[in-house]
Write an enzyme that holds these catalytic residues in place. Structure first.
Site, mmCIF file in Angstrom:
data_model
loop_
_atom_site.group_PDB
_atom_site.id
_atom_site.type_symbol
_atom_site.label_atom_id
_atom_site.label_comp_id
_atom_site.label_asym_id
_atom_site.label_seq_id
_atom_site.Cartn_x
_atom_site.Cartn_y
_atom_site.Cartn_z
ATOM 1 N N ARG A 9 31.316 -3.738 22.002
ATOM 2 C CA ARG A 9 30.376 -4.624 21.269
ATOM 3 C C ARG A 9 29.527 -5.431 22.246
ATOM 4 N NH1 ARG A 9 32.066 -1.582 18.896
ATOM 5 N NH2 ARG A 9 33.299 -1.548 17.007
ATOM 6 N N SER A 42 32.420 -8.035 10.438
ATOM 7 C CA SER A 42 33.482 -8.665 11.241
ATOM 8 C C SER A 42 32.946 -9.948 11.870
ATOM 9 C CB SER A 42 33.934 -7.734 12.356
ATOM 10 O OG SER A 42 34.362 -6.523 11.815
ATOM 11 N N GLU A 93 31.664 -12.456 16.740
ATOM 12 C CA GLU A 93 30.812 -11.273 16.965
ATOM 13 C C GLU A 93 29.350 -11.545 16.616
ATOM 14 O OE1 GLU A 93 32.177 -7.255 15.639
ATOM 15 O OE2 GLU A 93 30.182 -7.133 14.758
HETATM 16 C C1 LIG Z 1 28.894 -5.422 5.883
HETATM 17 C C2 LIG Z 1 28.681 -5.305 7.365
HETATM 18 C C3 LIG Z 1 29.385 -4.357 8.085
HETATM 19 C C4 LIG Z 1 29.176 -4.237 9.463
HETATM 20 N N1 LIG Z 1 29.894 -3.286 10.141
HETATM 21 C C5 LIG Z 1 29.714 -3.141 11.471
HETATM 22 C C6 LIG Z 1 30.469 -2.153 12.188
HETATM 23 O O1 LIG Z 1 31.263 -1.412 11.642
HETATM 24 N N2 LIG Z 1 30.245 -2.045 13.522
HETATM 25 C C7 LIG Z 1 29.346 -2.852 14.172
HETATM 26 O O2 LIG Z 1 29.193 -2.679 15.380
HETATM 27 N N3 LIG Z 1 28.628 -3.784 13.514
HETATM 28 C C8 LIG Z 1 28.797 -3.952 12.192
HETATM 29 N N4 LIG Z 1 28.085 -4.918 11.514
HETATM 30 C C9 LIG Z 1 27.174 -5.824 12.252
HETATM 31 C C10 LIG Z 1 25.684 -5.423 12.227
HETATM 32 O O3 LIG Z 1 25.373 -4.654 11.119
HETATM 33 C C11 LIG Z 1 25.270 -4.684 13.495
HETATM 34 O O4 LIG Z 1 25.517 -5.467 14.636
HETATM 35 C C12 LIG Z 1 23.783 -4.297 13.475
HETATM 36 O O5 LIG Z 1 23.491 -3.476 14.579
HETATM 37 C C13 LIG Z 1 22.847 -5.499 13.478
HETATM 38 O O6 LIG Z 1 21.541 -5.008 13.233
HETATM 39 P P1 LIG Z 1 20.369 -5.939 12.713
HETATM 40 O O7 LIG Z 1 19.126 -5.143 12.749
HETATM 41 O O8 LIG Z 1 20.744 -6.517 11.414
HETATM 42 O O9 LIG Z 1 20.324 -7.032 13.868
HETATM 43 P P2 LIG Z 1 20.182 -8.621 13.716
HETATM 44 O O10 LIG Z 1 21.394 -9.142 13.010
HETATM 45 O O11 LIG Z 1 18.873 -8.973 13.186
HETATM 46 O O12 LIG Z 1 20.254 -9.049 15.257
HETATM 47 C C14 LIG Z 1 21.458 -8.890 15.987
HETATM 48 C C15 LIG Z 1 21.143 -9.123 17.473
HETATM 49 O O13 LIG Z 1 20.337 -8.060 17.944
HETATM 50 C C16 LIG Z 1 19.119 -8.586 18.490
HETATM 51 N N5 LIG Z 1 18.048 -7.631 18.204
HETATM 52 C C17 LIG Z 1 17.718 -7.112 17.007
HETATM 53 N N6 LIG Z 1 16.726 -6.226 17.146
HETATM 54 C C18 LIG Z 1 16.416 -6.203 18.464
HETATM 55 C C19 LIG Z 1 15.459 -5.496 19.254
HETATM 56 N N7 LIG Z 1 14.610 -4.620 18.714
HETATM 57 N N8 LIG Z 1 15.424 -5.738 20.590
HETATM 58 C C20 LIG Z 1 16.269 -6.633 21.171
HETATM 59 N N9 LIG Z 1 17.186 -7.317 20.474
HETATM 60 C C21 LIG Z 1 17.256 -7.103 19.143
HETATM 61 C C22 LIG Z 1 18.917 -9.925 17.821
HETATM 62 O O14 LIG Z 1 18.101 -10.779 18.607
HETATM 63 C C23 LIG Z 1 20.360 -10.401 17.735
HETATM 64 O O15 LIG Z 1 20.746 -10.920 18.981
HETATM 65 C C24 LIG Z 1 28.256 -5.076 10.128
HETATM 66 C C25 LIG Z 1 27.552 -6.043 9.395
HETATM 67 C C26 LIG Z 1 27.766 -6.156 8.027
HETATM 68 C C27 LIG Z 1 26.981 -7.178 7.250
#
Ligand SMILES: Cc1cc2nc3c(=O)[nH]c(=O)nc-3n(C[C@H](O)[C@H](O)[C@H](O)COP(=O)(O)OP(=O)(O)OC[C@H]3O[C@@H](n4cnc5c(N)ncnc54)[C@H](O)[C@@H]3O)c2cc1C
Length: 388
Positions: free
Chosen positions: A170, A249, A343
């Site tokens: 992660r 998580s 996380e």
């Molecule tokens: C129901 C649920 C289940 C989940 N299950 C998992 C799982 O099984 N495994 C897992 O790893 N995660 C899981 N997650 C967490 C999450 O979905 C992931 O971390 C996902 O990749 C976040 O994507 P996002 O576009 O929503 O990023 P955001 O939440 O918008 O941002 C997360 C981080 O990434 C950065 N970021 C976003 N886009 C960019 C970019 N283009 N360039 C640079 N930085 C950027 C942001 O600045 C921030 O620091 C889960 C979340 C939920 C709600």
């Protein structure tokens, strides 16, 4: 406010509420929200923020964030770049703003393996390498070939090979140093032909009883989604209402030294990583520290479906989530001497997440029994359900 730049593909809006842009549905407004549809527009927004001394935060789908109630006093940049293509050799190239699930869907439809277990993870493709998303035995780093980034200091667009991304559990260089680069797109090298490898026991069991009516990758994807739904870890319309507002998580599984792990009860599940560190499911620690699924403190609480997910209920604030998180963390520390790390990324706070949670910790860590002010214990569903 300084004059906004006029760049093609870049739009600005002031005082935009961030809560509807996060899966927690929490947090205050962004002073300025910039939406960029081209790499040039991303660069333009970065230059504007830098030249005007404004902090800049990159927002994807908001599924891994806890935004402060007061919001973010700076520029929130949404890289809305689109495009996905699959080459005949299994190379999938995707722009940062595409939904991650579109990547999984395209890979599975083409019979290419490597990301099928990462189905059901919300958010954008651009965020996938940031915390090296992983689930059910796969991580995006397993198949990622390269990442296209905008270097925030030089304004140059660069291609980083996998080895340069500093991936860990992660973790990545993008997460450790968010001020350095913005992900514009990625290329995955997906496998073809071979039988998919199932590394996760719970998934193996689900597949053993699943109908054999689809190609292997499609069956795996469906099975993963089924397992996720059962844990309240799938944000689908049919998801239980009490598990919809979450960031998944809330804590990472701690990676302990062999000595630290030896101090845990004998029945604590353990997984030894390649580097000798022992990964212990945070959900197991939480439940065995006496925090039950469904436990509430005010308008936030622990998911009734998974001990590792915190959920926001009607009327919750980010402050409420922090109180619950601090309690959970303190309970685990009191019971096992292990400090859990959050996380999700904390946005709009002055202090690092560990310090923020420390501030919210009001219990005496030396006590084994943790006081639970105003808690409403909910009915607990039996059976171990630990995320990897
Ligand atoms: C129901 C649920 C289940 C989940 N299950 C998992 C799982 O099984 N495994 C897992 O790893 N995660 C899981 N997650 C967490 C999450 O979905 C992931 O971390 C996902 O990749 C976040 O994507 P996002 O576009 O929503 O990023 P955001 O939440 O918008 O941002 C997360 C981080 O990434 C950065 N970021 C976003 N886009 C960019 C970019 N283009 N360039 C640079 N930085 C950027 C942001 O600045 C921030 O620091 C889960 C979340 C939920 C709600």
């Amino acid at each position: 406010m300084p004059r906004l730049p006029d760049c093609p593909g870049l739009t600005f809006a002031a005082d935009v509420p961030l809560a509807p842009r996060t899966t927690f549905g929490l947090g205050g407004p962004a002073k300025l929200l910039a939406s960029a549809t081209t790499p040039e527009a991303v660069r333009c927004a970065v230059t504007y923020a830098a030249e005007n001394g404004r902090p800049l935060f990159v927002l994807g789908g908001g599924s891994n964030l806890l935004v402060a109630d007061r919001g973010f006093d700076g520029v929130v940049l949404v890289p809305s770049l689109r495009g996905l293509s699959m080459a005949p050799d299994g190379r999938l190239t995707v722009a940062a703003g595409e939904p991650w699930e579109a990547v999984v869907e395209a890979a599975v439809a083409a019979g290419r393996a490597g990301v099928e277990c990462l189905t059901g993870i919300p958010g954008t493709a651009g965020a996938a390498p940031v915390q090296n998303i992983g689930a059910y035995g796969q991580e995006v780093a397993d198949t990622l070939e390269s990442v296209e980034v905008l270097d925030r200091a030089t304004g140059r667009i660069e291609r980083l090979e996998r080895a340069a991304c500093g991936f860990g559990y992660r973790d990545s260089r993008f997460k450790r140093a968010p001020e350095q680069a913005i992900v514009l797109g990625l290329t995955l090298a997906l496998r073809g032909g071979d039988e998919p490898e199932i590394r996760y026991e719970e998934l193996r069991r689900a597949l053993a009883t699943a109908p054999n009516d689809a190609p292997p990758l499609a069956r795996i994807r469906r099975a993963v989604r089924g397992v996720r739904a059962g844990k309240g870890m799938l944000l689908a319309p049919e998801a239980p209402p009490d598990a919809r507002r979450t960031a998944g998580s809330f804590f990472m599984n701690p990676r302990l030294t062999a000595e630290e792990a030896a101090a845990l009860p004998a029945d604590a599940p353990r997984h030894v990583d390649d580097d000798g560190r022992v990964k212990v499911p945070a959900a197991w620690l939480i439940e065995h520290a006496g925090v039950t699924r469904g436990w509430r403190l005010g308008a936030a609480g622990v998911s009734p479906h998974h001990a590792l997910a915190l959920v926001a209920h009607e009327g919750a604030t980010a402050h409420d989530v922090l109180r619950v998180a601090a309690h959970v963390r303190a309970a685990v520390r009191a019971a096992f001497g292990v400090t859990l790390s959050p996380e999700p990324v904390f946005v709009g706070f002055d202090l690092p997440p560990d310090v923020v949670l420390g501030v919210f910790t009001t219990i005496d860590p030396a006590r084994k029994k943790v006081p639970v002010p105003g808690s409403v214990p909910a009915k607990r569903t039996p059976g171990p359900r630990h995320k990897e």
